[in-house]
Design a protein around this motif. Structure first.
Motif, PDB file in Angstrom:
ATOM      1  N   LEU A  22       0.842  -1.203   0.000  1.00 56.90           N
ATOM      2  CA  LEU A  22       0.000   0.000   0.000  1.00 56.90           C
ATOM      3  C   LEU A  22       0.880   1.258   0.000  1.00 56.90           C
ATOM      4  O   LEU A  22       0.573   2.242  -0.678  1.00 56.90           O
ATOM      5  CB  LEU A  22      -0.931   0.003   1.212  1.00 56.90           C
ATOM      6  N   SER A  79      -8.059   1.229   2.955  1.00 58.43           N
ATOM      7  CA  SER A  79      -8.219   2.556   2.331  1.00 58.43           C
ATOM      8  C   SER A  79      -7.841   3.653   3.307  1.00 58.43           C
ATOM      9  O   SER A  79      -7.154   4.631   2.950  1.00 58.43           O
ATOM     10  CB  SER A  79      -9.664   2.744   1.861  1.00 58.43           C
ATOM     11  N   LEU A 135       0.128   0.641  -4.584  1.00 66.25           N
ATOM     12  CA  LEU A 135      -0.766  -0.323  -5.226  1.00 66.25           C
ATOM     13  C   LEU A 135      -2.190  -0.133  -4.732  1.00 66.25           C
ATOM     14  O   LEU A 135      -2.425   0.303  -3.587  1.00 66.25           O
ATOM     15  CB  LEU A 135      -0.322  -1.757  -4.932  1.00 66.25           C
ATOM     16  N   LYS A 136      -3.154  -0.463  -5.591  1.00 66.91           N
ATOM     17  CA  LYS A 136      -4.551  -0.375  -5.221  1.00 66.91           C
ATOM     18  C   LYS A 136      -4.912  -1.513  -4.264  1.00 66.91           C
ATOM     19  O   LYS A 136      -4.240  -2.544  -4.247  1.00 66.91           O
ATOM     20  CB  LYS A 136      -5.429  -0.432  -6.466  1.00 66.91           C
ATOM     21  N   VAL A 137      -5.986  -1.326  -3.520  1.00 70.23           N
ATOM     22  CA  VAL A 137      -6.357  -2.285  -2.479  1.00 70.23           C
ATOM     23  C   VAL A 137      -6.583  -3.682  -3.060  1.00 70.23           C
ATOM     24  O   VAL A 137      -6.113  -4.679  -2.510  1.00 70.23           O
ATOM     25  CB  VAL A 137      -7.611  -1.806  -1.711  1.00 70.23           C
ATOM     26  N   HIS A 138      -7.311  -3.774  -4.182  1.00 73.96           N
ATOM     27  CA  HIS A 138      -7.597  -5.105  -4.747  1.00 73.96           C
ATOM     28  C   HIS A 138      -6.307  -5.769  -5.249  1.00 73.96           C
ATOM     29  O   HIS A 138      -6.179  -7.001  -5.220  1.00 73.96           O
ATOM     30  CB  HIS A 138      -8.629  -5.002  -5.874  1.00 73.96           C
ATOM     31  N   GLN A 139      -5.341  -4.951  -5.715  1.00 70.42           N
ATOM     32  CA  GLN A 139      -4.052  -5.513  -6.146  1.00 70.42           C
ATOM     33  C   GLN A 139      -3.278  -6.072  -4.953  1.00 70.42           C
ATOM     34  O   GLN A 139      -2.677  -7.145  -5.024  1.00 70.42           O
ATOM     35  CB  GLN A 139      -3.227  -4.444  -6.849  1.00 70.42           C
ATOM     36  N   LYS A 169      -4.121   3.691   3.769  1.00 67.92           N
ATOM     37  CA  LYS A 169      -3.447   4.263   2.605  1.00 67.92           C
ATOM     38  C   LYS A 169      -3.592   5.781   2.582  1.00 67.92           C
ATOM     39  O   LYS A 169      -2.629   6.507   2.307  1.00 67.92           O
ATOM     40  CB  LYS A 169      -4.040   3.651   1.332  1.00 67.92           C
TER      41      LYS A 169
END
Length: 531
Positions: free
Chosen positions: A476, A510, A480-484, A513
């Motif tokens: 994070l 979230s 990188l995005k949460v789903h990644q 981040k």
């Protein structure tokens, strides 16, 4: 070399003839001697000479008596007689009996050499004629056998024994699969060698089939010892060529109409040659349900489809912890689970290659020795398809995979628990299960779980979650995005990852981040003001 037998009651004559002539120079070899007519009769059957040089007058049994008795069973045998001047009339009589010539005593070296050269030419012509006739007969009989086998299999009926010239009590098909460097000339020479040993001695008929040579055998092979004896004989006949040879024998039958059944059994057994444990002749009734598979390999109809990804994970784990023992255990499990399901050579090799590829690609993606790992991977996959048997494949794979472990620094000397902890930290995104790791480390899963709890103070799943959360925070922070991030740390369900992250970190991914972004922005602004 033509074989020479010397018969004379005088030792000096026998010794002189043996030493005075350079026999091999003229294509001959002295294979034995006899001091009397009776001894000559006895030894003739044993030695089977091409030429016998015999004294015409010996006490008890004359040379003519010997010739007459030998000719009963060997009408084409060759004789050169020795005689003194007083025996000339005797000699003329012997020549009328069809002997090849006579020599006067004392024997003149040049004279005997001349006779040897003349008789060698006769013997050579005879051999060529016999070989030609035998070859023509063998080709005819081979075509007859092939027609018998394949016409019968197609339902076109069988041939009578008279048309084959066979009146045997039993018939049995033995098929030989031979692997060597391609060489058509060598193949025909090997076939001729077997024809000499079987066709020309009325022991059977050699014929070609799709992947090697076949033998319609007159001699019954029903035990492992008789099969072993035949294989040893074949090895001796073909030993000058570097070949891998595998054989299979069908059941003996009592009529030519049933030969096709023996062929079908032998062909089916040879079809599972990849599962043979060694190079030998396998009988139709060996292995699972007469299938001819090697010892320890059970062919199971309806075997469950193996999970190749799970096997690949286990192999990857074993390689990652650099454990040769674990690699060998996984190879054993691959055999147990892949072979009964896939059965055929090509399918088994493909399944093994698939597991190796999945495991080594994963290893290369997480290892600093990636280049050397991929080199080894390419060689390993190529070698899989060049192995003659499953046993060969396992030995080859073990050598390659252990070499891979050495390239990564050799076997680990750390304790099992230390290796486990480091493995989890290196692979937080793997679908790690205590049961699978226990298999890799060769532990009972419950016992390993207790050891792990005592060593770390955490249960395995809790420890794994915490390691994953630390990795998730790093990812994070990298943007990188949460789903990644969820996928990278082993959670396919994003909502489930949210719950885990909030449980261990105290806030949602979230929120974490956003807070980290704000914190980094403030730190950046502070640094700029200070400048």
């Amino acid at each position: 070399m033509y074989k020479v037998f010397l018969v004379d009651d005088e030792p000096s004559i026998r010794e002189g003839l043996t030493t005075i002539i350079e026999w091999e120079k003229y294509g001959f070899q002295v294979i034995g001697t006899a001091a009397s007519g009776r001894e000559a009769i006895t030894r003739f059957e044993e030695l089977e000479p091409d030429l016998t040089i015999i004294d015409i007058r010996m006490p008890g049994m004359t040379g003519l008596d010997v010739i007459a008795e030998v000719r009963v069973n060997h009408p084409g045998s060759h004789f050169l007689i020795l005689s003194g001047y007083a025996d000339f009339d005797y000699a003329k009589k012997a020549i009328s009996f069809g002997v090849d010539g006579y020599l006067l005593k004392p024997v003149d070296e040049e004279e005997i050499i001349g006779e040897l050269e003349r008789i060698a030419a006769i013997l050579t012509r005879e051999r060529e004629t016999m070989a030609r006739h035998a070859g023509e007969d063998t080709v005819y009989r081979e075509h007859q056998i092939e027609a018998l086998l394949f016409d019968s299999l197609e339902g076109a009926g069988s041939m009578e024994e008279d048309s084959l010239g066979l009146h045997w009590p039993h018939y049995q098909i033995v098929l030989l699969e031979m692997h060597a460097a391609p060489d058509l000339q060598r193949g025909s020479v090997m076939k001729r060698k077997l024809i000499e040993a079987f066709d020309q001695k009325d022991r059977g008929i050699i014929f070609s089939f799709h992947s090697g040579l076949g033998l319609l055998s007159k001699e019954v092979i029903t035990s492992e010892s008789s099969a072993r004896n035949l294989y040893v004989e074949l090895e001796g006949l073909l030993g000058e060529w570097d070949i891998h040879m595998y054989g299979a024998a069908g059941e003996p039958v009592q009529s030519t109409a049933e030969i096709a059944r023996s062929y079908t059994q032998a062909n089916r057994t040879l079809g599972e040659r990849f599962l043979f444990a060694e190079q030998r002749i396998i009988l139709w009734n060996e292995g699972s349900e007469g299938g001819g598979v090697g010892p320890g390999v059970e062919a199971v109809d309806g075997a469950p489809e193996p999970d190749e990804e799970e096997l690949a994970d286990k192999l990857y784990y074993a390689l990652d912890i650099r454990s040769s023992e674990s690699v060998m255990r996984v190879l054993g499990e691959m055999e147990e689970r892949l072979v009964p399901y896939h059965r055929t050579e090509q399918a088994i090799k493909t399944a093994f290659s698939q597991v190796f590829s999945l495991a080594i690609n994963k290893l290369a993606a997480t290892n600093q020795h990636m280049h050397s790992i991929m080199q080894e991977h390419s060689v390993l996959i190529n070698e899989v398809y060049h192995q003659f048997t499953l046993s060969d494949l396992k030995v080859m794979a073990a050598e390659h995979l252990n070499r891979l472990i050495q390239r990564m620094g050799g076997g680990s000397k750390d304790t099992v628990l230390k290796q486990m902890i480091e493995f989890i930290q290196r692979n937080p995104g793997e679908n790690l299960k205590l049961e699978v790791l226990a298999e890799v480390f060769n532990y009972n899963s419950s016992y390993l779980g207790k050891l792990f709890k005592n060593h770390t103070g955490e249960y395995f799943n809790v420890f794994l979650d915490k390691v994953r959360m630390e990795k998730a925070k790093e990812l994070l922070d990298e943007g990188l995005k949460v789903h990644q991030v969820a996928a990278r740390v082993g959670y396919a369900n994003v909502d489930y990852f949210h719950g885990k992250f909030k449980k261990y970190v105290g806030e949602s991914p979230s929120a974490y981040k956003q807070a980290r972004t704000q914190s980094l922005s403030k730190e950046s602004a502070t640094d700029m003001n200070e400048e």
